[in-house]
Motif scaffolding. Structure first.
Motif, PDB file in Angstrom:
ATOM      1  N   THR A  86      44.210  13.939  -2.858  1.00 25.85           N
ATOM      2  CA  THR A  86      42.811  13.879  -2.416  1.00 25.85           C
ATOM      3  C   THR A  86      42.043  12.777  -3.136  1.00 25.85           C
ATOM      4  O   THR A  86      40.820  12.678  -2.994  1.00 25.85           O
ATOM      5  CB  THR A  86      42.094  15.223  -2.649  1.00 25.85           C
ATOM      6  OG1 THR A  86      41.961  15.478  -4.059  1.00 25.85           O
ATOM      7  CG2 THR A  86      42.866  16.365  -2.009  1.00 25.85           C
ATOM      8  N   TRP A 130      37.001  17.740 -10.591  1.00 23.69           N
ATOM      9  CA  TRP A 130      37.068  17.608  -9.143  1.00 23.69           C
ATOM     10  C   TRP A 130      37.689  18.860  -8.532  1.00 23.69           C
ATOM     11  O   TRP A 130      38.819  19.220  -8.836  1.00 23.69           O
ATOM     12  CB  TRP A 130      37.903  16.382  -8.786  1.00 23.69           C
ATOM     13  CG  TRP A 130      38.258  16.220  -7.336  1.00 23.69           C
ATOM     14  CD1 TRP A 130      39.519  16.141  -6.818  1.00 23.69           C
ATOM     15  CD2 TRP A 130      37.376  16.042  -6.216  1.00 23.69           C
ATOM     16  NE1 TRP A 130      39.484  15.942  -5.462  1.00 23.69           N
ATOM     17  CE2 TRP A 130      38.170  15.887  -5.060  1.00 23.69           C
ATOM     18  CE3 TRP A 130      35.994  16.016  -6.080  1.00 23.69           C
ATOM     19  CZ2 TRP A 130      37.638  15.707  -3.792  1.00 23.69           C
ATOM     20  CZ3 TRP A 130      35.452  15.829  -4.818  1.00 23.69           C
ATOM     21  CH2 TRP A 130      36.254  15.678  -3.692  1.00 23.69           C
ATOM     22  N   ALA A 139      39.005  19.976  -5.307  1.00 18.51           N
ATOM     23  CA  ALA A 139      39.416  19.363  -4.047  1.00 18.51           C
ATOM     24  C   ALA A 139      39.063  20.220  -2.836  1.00 18.51           C
ATOM     25  O   ALA A 139      38.799  19.706  -1.752  1.00 18.51           O
ATOM     26  CB  ALA A 139      40.920  19.093  -4.071  1.00 18.51           C
ATOM     27  N   ASP A 140      39.093  21.519  -2.999  1.00 11.93           N
ATOM     28  CA  ASP A 140      38.712  22.431  -1.923  1.00 11.93           C
ATOM     29  C   ASP A 140      37.579  23.310  -2.455  1.00 11.93           C
ATOM     30  O   ASP A 140      37.803  24.107  -3.366  1.00 11.93           O
ATOM     31  CB  ASP A 140      39.909  23.289  -1.502  1.00 11.93           C
ATOM     32  CG  ASP A 140      39.623  24.176  -0.298  1.00 11.93           C
ATOM     33  OD1 ASP A 140      38.602  23.932   0.370  1.00 11.93           O
ATOM     34  OD2 ASP A 140      40.416  25.107  -0.044  1.00 11.93           O
ATOM     35  N   LYS A 145      39.678  10.588  -1.055  1.00 11.47           N
ATOM     36  CA  LYS A 145      38.447  11.298  -0.701  1.00 11.47           C
ATOM     37  C   LYS A 145      37.453  11.266  -1.857  1.00 11.47           C
ATOM     38  O   LYS A 145      36.251  11.044  -1.661  1.00 11.47           O
ATOM     39  CB  LYS A 145      38.784  12.744  -0.326  1.00 11.47           C
ATOM     40  CG  LYS A 145      37.579  13.603   0.028  1.00 11.47           C
ATOM     41  CD  LYS A 145      38.016  15.019   0.368  1.00 11.47           C
ATOM     42  CE  LYS A 145      36.821  15.923   0.671  1.00 11.47           C
ATOM     43  NZ  LYS A 145      37.272  17.323   0.984  1.00 11.47           N
ATOM     44  N   GLY A 194      35.713  20.377  -2.044  1.00  7.09           N
ATOM     45  CA  GLY A 194      35.446  18.947  -2.185  1.00  7.09           C
ATOM     46  C   GLY A 194      34.133  18.632  -2.865  1.00  7.09           C
ATOM     47  O   GLY A 194      33.256  18.008  -2.274  1.00  7.09           O
ATOM     48  N   THR A 248      35.930   7.770  -2.267  1.00  6.92           N
ATOM     49  CA  THR A 248      34.918   7.532  -1.244  1.00  6.92           C
ATOM     50  C   THR A 248      33.592   8.167  -1.641  1.00  6.92           C
ATOM     51  O   THR A 248      32.519   7.591  -1.420  1.00  6.92           O
ATOM     52  CB  THR A 248      35.386   8.105   0.109  1.00  6.92           C
ATOM     53  OG1 THR A 248      36.591   7.453   0.494  1.00  6.92           O
ATOM     54  CG2 THR A 248      34.335   7.895   1.188  1.00  6.92           C
ATOM     55  N   LEU A 249      33.660   9.336  -2.257  1.00 11.27           N
ATOM     56  CA  LEU A 249      32.456  10.025  -2.712  1.00 11.27           C
ATOM     57  C   LEU A 249      31.755   9.263  -3.837  1.00 11.27           C
ATOM     58  O   LEU A 249      30.524   9.270  -3.937  1.00 11.27           O
ATOM     59  CB  LEU A 249      32.834  11.435  -3.187  1.00 11.27           C
ATOM     60  CG  LEU A 249      31.716  12.325  -3.730  1.00 11.27           C
ATOM     61  CD1 LEU A 249      30.747  12.716  -2.621  1.00 11.27           C
ATOM     62  CD2 LEU A 249      32.299  13.588  -4.376  1.00 11.27           C
ATOM     63  N   SER A 277      50.409   8.163  -2.425  1.00 11.68           N
ATOM     64  CA  SER A 277      48.959   8.197  -2.248  1.00 11.68           C
ATOM     65  C   SER A 277      48.263   7.604  -3.466  1.00 11.68           C
ATOM     66  O   SER A 277      47.268   6.880  -3.342  1.00 11.68           O
ATOM     67  CB  SER A 277      48.484   9.642  -2.030  1.00 11.68           C
ATOM     68  OG  SER A 277      49.044  10.199  -0.866  1.00 11.68           O
TER      69      SER A 277
END
Length: 291
Positions: free
Chosen positions: A131, A41, A43-44, A134, A46, A137-138, A164
């Motif tokens: 993250t 993953w 994250a940036d 996020k 994403g 959700t993906l 989180s």
């Protein structure tokens, strides 16, 4: 306006467009979930970066952890087959194969002919834990089942991102998607420094409530699998397994003596130490190691 002026203006506009283009973020790459079984993953910006060649060992080479291995295989098989399964925290002694076991179990499950679709393994870095919602959700609408894997998960004194993780695993409104499970490895059973927990107990108005807040993260993991330091016999079994698998031709007595000397110089016995000795031995013998 002369042609020269127009040309000069066009050049300035071209440079302006080029400068603005450099400031704009690059487009997010498309993720092809069917293109690989393992991803990392990012994250940036994403997206999921496919891993074509996974760094792992065969499950048969992971010795000294038979009980936890069987529990993890059973939990993963049930999840891959669409049944209920638990998030797993693999904790304990360093170098005893926690992360290696997760990757090996994933490969072993995917080698089974029972699965209609391959199980996907996604590694998320510790610093990207915030993250996680996020990422979930993906994944929740994808037609696959996913193991989210975080290696060496722990939190420092001033780190609040563990909240989180708690919400993403079990406590949020949406909850964890049915096609996602979370596996983490850590040297700490409660994922937080012991002195942090003790400090909360000593300074809080209600010590028990403060401690509950800190240790409740571990409760989000239905399975706690403990890894402990191996015995000398287990260490030698690991060495023998590696030597046999990689075809290292050496007298058994010499192998035993050198392996014990290596462990003594390192001050510990573990699967990692056994593997490091095997690499050294293969290099001295001029033998390549198998992929």
């Amino acid at each position: 306006m002369t042609d020269t002026s127009i040309d000069a203006l066009n050049q300035k506009l071209d440079r302006l467009v080029e400068a603005v283009s450099r400031l704009a973020p690059p487009p997010v790459p498309e993720t092809d979930l069917g293109g690989a079984d393992c991803f990392v993953w990012q994250a940036d910006p994403g997206y999921l970066e496919p891993v074509r060649k996974v760094n792992r060992v065969d499950i048969g080479l992971i010795r000294g952890v038979d009980r936890v291995r069987d529990i993890l295989v059973d939990n993963t098989e049930r999840f891959a087959s669409g049944y209920a399964a638990n998030n797993v925290l693999l904790w304990g002694a360093r170098g005893m194969g926690k992360s290696s076991l997760v990757k090996a179990v994933h490969a072993a499950i995917n080698a089974s002919p029972k699965l209609d679709r391959p199980l996907k393994l996604i590694e998320i870095h510790r610093e990207d834990i915030d993250t996680l919602p996020k990422l979930m959700t993906l994944l929740k609408a994808a037609p696959y089942r996913f193991i989210l894997f975080c290696d060496d998960l722990s939190f420092d004194h001033d780190d609040t991102s563990y909240k989180s993780l708690k919400a993403a695993l079990e406590g949020g409104v949406e909850g964890r998607p049915a096609n996602v499970i979370f596996y983490a490895t850590s040297n700490r059973r409660h994922l937080l420094p012991r002195d942090m927990i003790d400090n909360e107990r000593s300074t809080a108005i209600n010590p028990s409530e403060a401690v509950e807040e800190k240790v409740s993260l571990s409760d989000r993991f239905g399975l706690w699998l403990g890894f402990h330091k191996c015995s000398q016999d287990e260490y030698l079994e690991m060495v023998n397994g590696y030597a046999s698998h990689h075809g290292l031709d050496i007298d058994p007595g010499q192998l035993r003596a050198e392996a014990l000397e290596w462990a003594t110089t390192r001050g510990s016995r573990s699967g990692r130490v056994a593997w490091q000795f095997t690499q050294d031995l293969a290099g001295r013998l001029g033998k390549p190691l198998k992929d």
